[in-house]
Scaffold this active site. Structure first.
Site, PDB file in Angstrom:
ATOM      1  N   GLU A 452       0.799  -1.234   0.000  1.00 32.78           N
ATOM      2  CA  GLU A 452       0.000   0.000   0.000  1.00 32.78           C
ATOM      3  C   GLU A 452       0.829   1.281   0.000  1.00 32.78           C
ATOM      4  O   GLU A 452       0.627   2.159   0.839  1.00 32.78           O
ATOM      5  CB  GLU A 452      -0.956  -0.020   1.206  1.00 32.78           C
ATOM      6  CG  GLU A 452      -1.869  -1.227   1.173  1.00 32.78           C
ATOM      7  CD  GLU A 452      -2.733  -1.400   2.420  1.00 32.78           C
ATOM      8  OE1 GLU A 452      -2.571  -0.637   3.372  1.00 32.78           O
ATOM      9  OE2 GLU A 452      -3.569  -2.316   2.428  1.00 32.78           O
ATOM     10  N   GLU A 565      -6.502 -10.303  -1.353  1.00 33.35           N
ATOM     11  CA  GLU A 565      -7.299 -10.065  -0.144  1.00 33.35           C
ATOM     12  C   GLU A 565      -8.782  -9.985  -0.510  1.00 33.35           C
ATOM     13  O   GLU A 565      -9.506  -9.086  -0.075  1.00 33.35           O
ATOM     14  CB  GLU A 565      -6.844  -8.770   0.553  1.00 33.35           C
ATOM     15  CG  GLU A 565      -5.358  -8.752   0.843  1.00 33.35           C
ATOM     16  CD  GLU A 565      -4.897  -7.546   1.647  1.00 33.35           C
ATOM     17  OE1 GLU A 565      -5.750  -6.801   2.167  1.00 33.35           O
ATOM     18  OE2 GLU A 565      -3.681  -7.350   1.756  1.00 33.35           O
TER      19      GLU A 565
HETATM   20  O1  9MR Z   1      -7.588  -7.930   8.408  1.00 37.75           O
HETATM   21  C1  9MR Z   1      -6.647  -7.142   9.092  1.00 37.75           C
HETATM   22  C2  9MR Z   1      -7.258  -6.633  10.374  1.00 37.75           C
HETATM   23  O2  9MR Z   1      -7.491  -7.680  11.275  1.00 37.75           O
HETATM   24  C3  9MR Z   1      -6.343  -5.609  10.994  1.00 37.75           C
HETATM   25  O3  9MR Z   1      -7.041  -4.975  12.040  1.00 37.75           O
HETATM   26  C4  9MR Z   1      -5.921  -4.578  10.009  1.00 37.75           C
HETATM   27  C5  9MR Z   1      -4.919  -3.662  10.656  1.00 37.75           C
HETATM   28  O4  9MR Z   1      -4.358  -2.745   9.852  1.00 37.75           O
HETATM   29  O5  9MR Z   1      -5.339  -5.152   8.864  1.00 37.75           O
HETATM   30  C6  9MR Z   1      -6.238  -5.992   8.208  1.00 37.75           C
HETATM   31  O6  9MR Z   1      -5.658  -6.465   7.036  1.00 37.75           O
HETATM   32  C7  9MR Z   1      -5.337  -5.494   6.051  1.00 37.75           C
HETATM   33  C8  9MR Z   1      -4.132  -5.964   5.320  1.00 37.75           C
HETATM   34  O7  9MR Z   1      -3.089  -6.207   6.230  1.00 37.75           O
HETATM   35  C9  9MR Z   1      -3.671  -4.971   4.276  1.00 37.75           C
HETATM   36  N1  9MR Z   1      -4.744  -4.625   3.379  1.00 37.75           N
HETATM   37  C10 9MR Z   1      -6.001  -4.271   4.001  1.00 37.75           C
HETATM   38  C11 9MR Z   1      -6.423  -5.356   4.979  1.00 37.75           C
HETATM   39  C12 9MR Z   1      -7.791  -5.066   5.547  1.00 37.75           C
HETATM   40  O8  9MR Z   1      -7.774  -3.933   6.337  1.00 37.75           O
END
Ligand code: 9MR
Length: 664
Positions: A452, A565
């Site tokens: 990102e 994702e």
């Molecule tokens: O699914 C993840 C969630 O449990 C966490 O709280 C969050 C924290 O930043 O990250 C989520 O996963 C993310 C991923 O690492 C990167 N792309 C977006 C995902 C969804 O938020």
């Protein structure tokens, strides 16, 4: 003419400018600048973010609300008992610690003024309900640090008291808040922002005290703003400390030139900042809109991992029949691409859930446990327990692993960037990658090396550029941080497949920027193998045609593609965590999906898989972000293939049918 409050204030401001010309001559070196004087716009003076939707500060029914209270404190610096408004977010609890935004008013206002312009508490409640910001405390003090601090008479006469507020803020206001509320008392958890005179104060004090504030915002900051070279005398020292410097001004604001000067200086000295010039004046709409943008960009490190709630939810009431014994997705697609899921396995997953993973998926991405924050919380502390457990569990079952994620702007602790120059920070990045990738060498098949890195939104202009997010990595190391991250990962495990991963890169200016970035990485010799399109979509917002084209575009660069994702919500919007689509997490599980909702979702998944099938030669893997509608970051929006009771949904059958029984 009827004399409204605004007319009076405008006259007072115009009159006051003369007073200030004497009191603060540097601000008036080029002559007095009256409100309403036409501003001259330069090429950079463009809007950085679209205007917020209507009603952002209108109270919504049915969402949790925070509280606002007026508190008194004894100010030693002023020698008086003073007042400030304090907003605590919904569910505020002494068991948690919160970040704090100190929010300052303008020359004609006091501790109540923001309520008239923006209702920060309502705005925050609404953004929190939409998952677009983090719970924070907002403190609205009185920036006129003198015994009589009412906005009476000629308000400009109290300009010196606005300068004196620096001492009150640092020695009285902040200590009071930190003693009475449950807050994190460090710079990464303090933001300072304000409007007009309060914007000037925020820049003057915030930039002078970067050990106290990491996030600074000025909305039409004037006329007290110090000259830029005094604000940031040592740009190299300021850069690594600034998590966010946010400047905004309306293009109809007669005081625009002051903010333009600050922007020009920052640009010349390469100090990253947001510069948002919208179409308003020196007015409440500008201040409200920019508060809305600012609070969505601060305290990014507090977007904490959310564990799934205990309740079950989302089971459809009269769902269409789905054959629970039908073909298995990973087998159906075995010749095409891998089918993955994300989770911190085995963790607290039930036996039934773990069996579901084994039966249906052949790839696992650790959802949180390998991110820099959880696994490497401080320079000399590593927490490998959960990651080791996941690697062992998957390896024992012959399930491949995709590592997530090495270099990211979120879930990364500040120690990486503290007290170090570029060389030191580069070495920290290298140590991090080398240790982590090296530990699981040969066991983790592929990695999200950088996650990102590209800004959201964008326009025709940014589409020509990489439009990189102003992350701490960018600030510390420049755009080369990406190339180096790939090199370090490759050195640590030359057999691992290395990915750039992002959301929203399949369409629009962000897609164009991703191509600019990837071409540069390839030209610079970064060992990059693939691009991850995250795929956080909703039934109503999938850019199918753009996605189809985007996969071809990446393939033409010689890269592989994975959908990393995937989740398609039934309600909500498409996007990513930091984009507009950060899902609203409904602790009550949300309304159950109707049969029509489930069918629409199944249709959307079928259309997506038809595109994936078409690109099977370049597509390596399709990973769902979670396991079930209970194990998802978008809880309450029913985005996945299994419902909250681990039953296959219509979307599951639609996906296997997309290959086995394609529609003509
Ligand atoms: O699914 C993840 C969630 O449990 C966490 O709280 C969050 C924290 O930043 O990250 C989520 O996963 C993310 C991923 O690492 C990167 N792309 C977006 C995902 C969804 O938020």
């Amino acid at each position: 003419m009827v004399m409204t409050r605004w007319n009076r204030l405008t006259l007072a401001v115009l009159g006051g400018l003369l007073v200030l010309a004497v009191a603060a001559p540097e601000a008036f070196a080029q002559g007095p600048r009256g409100l309403g004087r036409p501003a001259t716009l330069g090429p950079d003076d463009v809007q950085a973010f679209p205007d917020p939707p209507a009603g952002v500060d209108v109270q919504r029914e049915g969402i949790p609300r925070g509280q606002v209270e007026m508190i008194s404190y004894d100010s030693k610096s002023v020698g008086a008992t003073r007042r400030m408004q304090v907003y605590t977010p919904p569910g505020y609890s002494k068991d948690k610690k919160y970040p704090v935004l100190y929010l300052l008013h303008g020359i004609g206002g006091d501790e109540n003024e923001w309520q008239r312009f923006a209702k920060p508490n309502i705005l925050l409640d609404n953004l929190l309900a939409d998952g677009k910001t983090v719970p924070m405390i907002i403190v609205m003090p009185n920036g006129r640090a003198q015994k009589n601090d009412r906005a009476e008479g000629d308000v400009f006469r109290s300009a010196p008291a606005f300068a004196a507020f620096e001492e009150d803020l640092l020695k009285d206001v902040i200590p009071t808040i930190e003693a009475r509320y449950s807050v994190h008392a460090d710079r990464e958890h303090r933001a300072l922002a304000g409007l007009s005179m309060g914007g000037g104060q925020s820049l003057n004090f915030g930039l002078a005290h970067l050990d106290t504030f990491a996030w600074v915002g000025g909305f039409s900051s004037a006329p007290n703003t110090k000259p830029p070279a005094q604000l940031v005398p040592d740009p190299a020292a300021a850069k690594p400390k600034l998590k966010l410097l946010y400047l905004s001004c309306g293009n109809k604001d007669g005081l625009l030139r002051i903010s333009q000067g600050v922007h020009a200086y920052l640009k010349e000295h390469d100090v990253p900042h947001v510069w948002n010039v919208d179409s308003y004046g020196h007015d409440a709409t500008h201040w409200r809109n920019n508060l809305y943008h600012f609070v969505q960009r601060i305290f990014q490190q507090d977007k904490q991992a959310v564990e799934p709630a205990a309740e079950t939810a989302g089971a459809p009431t009269e769902a269409p029949e789905v054959d629970q014994q039908g073909p298995i997705i990973k087998d159906v697609y075995a010749e095409h691409f891998s089918i993955g899921m994300a989770g911190d396995l085995p963790g607290n997953y039930s036996e039934q859930e773990l069996a579901l993973v084994q039966d249906h998926f052949n790839f696992v991405t650790p959802e949180n446990c390998m991110k820099p924050g959880p696994i490497h919380p401080s320079e000399n502390t590593w927490r490998f327990e959960r990651a080791d457990a996941l690697v062992n569990w998957c390896t024992d079952r012959n399930i491949a692993i995709h590592g997530h994620t090495l270099v990211w702007h979120a879930q990364t602790n500040d120690w990486f960037f503290r007290d170090g120059d570029r060389a030191v920070i580069t070495q920290r990045m290298k140590d991090h990658i080398t240790t982590l990738v090296g530990r699981y060498k040969g066991k983790i098949r592929s990695w999200d090396v950088v996650n990102e890195a590209i800004n959201d939104g964008g326009n025709a202009q940014t589409a020509q550029t990489e439009n990189l997010r102003n992350s701490s990595w960018l600030q510390a190391m420049g755009p080369e941080f990406l190339t180096l991250a790939f090199q370090f990962a490759h050195e640590a495990d030359p057999d691992a497949q290395l990915y750039y991963n992002d959301y929203g890169i399949e369409a629009g200016p962000k897609h164009a920027s991703s191509l600019v970035l990837l071409k540069r990485l390839i030209e610079d010799g970064a060992p990059i193998h693939g691009v991850g399109i995250q795929g956080h979509w909703s039934t109503s917002g999938i850019p199918y045609a753009a996605l189809d084209q985007a996969i071809s575009d990446y393939a033409s660069l010689g890269l592989k593609v994975s959908i990393t994702e995937l989740d398609v919500t039934i309600r909500g919007v498409s996007g990513g965590q930091f984009g507009p689509g950060f899902g609203r997490r409904r602790l009550d599980g949300g309304a159950p999906p109707s049969p029509q909702d489930l069918q629409a979702q199944a249709d959307a998944y079928a259309r997506l898989f038809a595109i994936f099938i078409k690109h099977k030669d370049v597509l390596e893997r399709v990973t769902f972000w979670g396991l079930s509608d209970r194990r998802t970051w978008r809880y309450g929006q029913h985005p996945l293939l299994f419902d909250a009771n681990n039953q296959r949904k219509p979307a599951y059958a639609a996906i296997t049918d997309a290959l086995l029984k394609p529609s003509p």
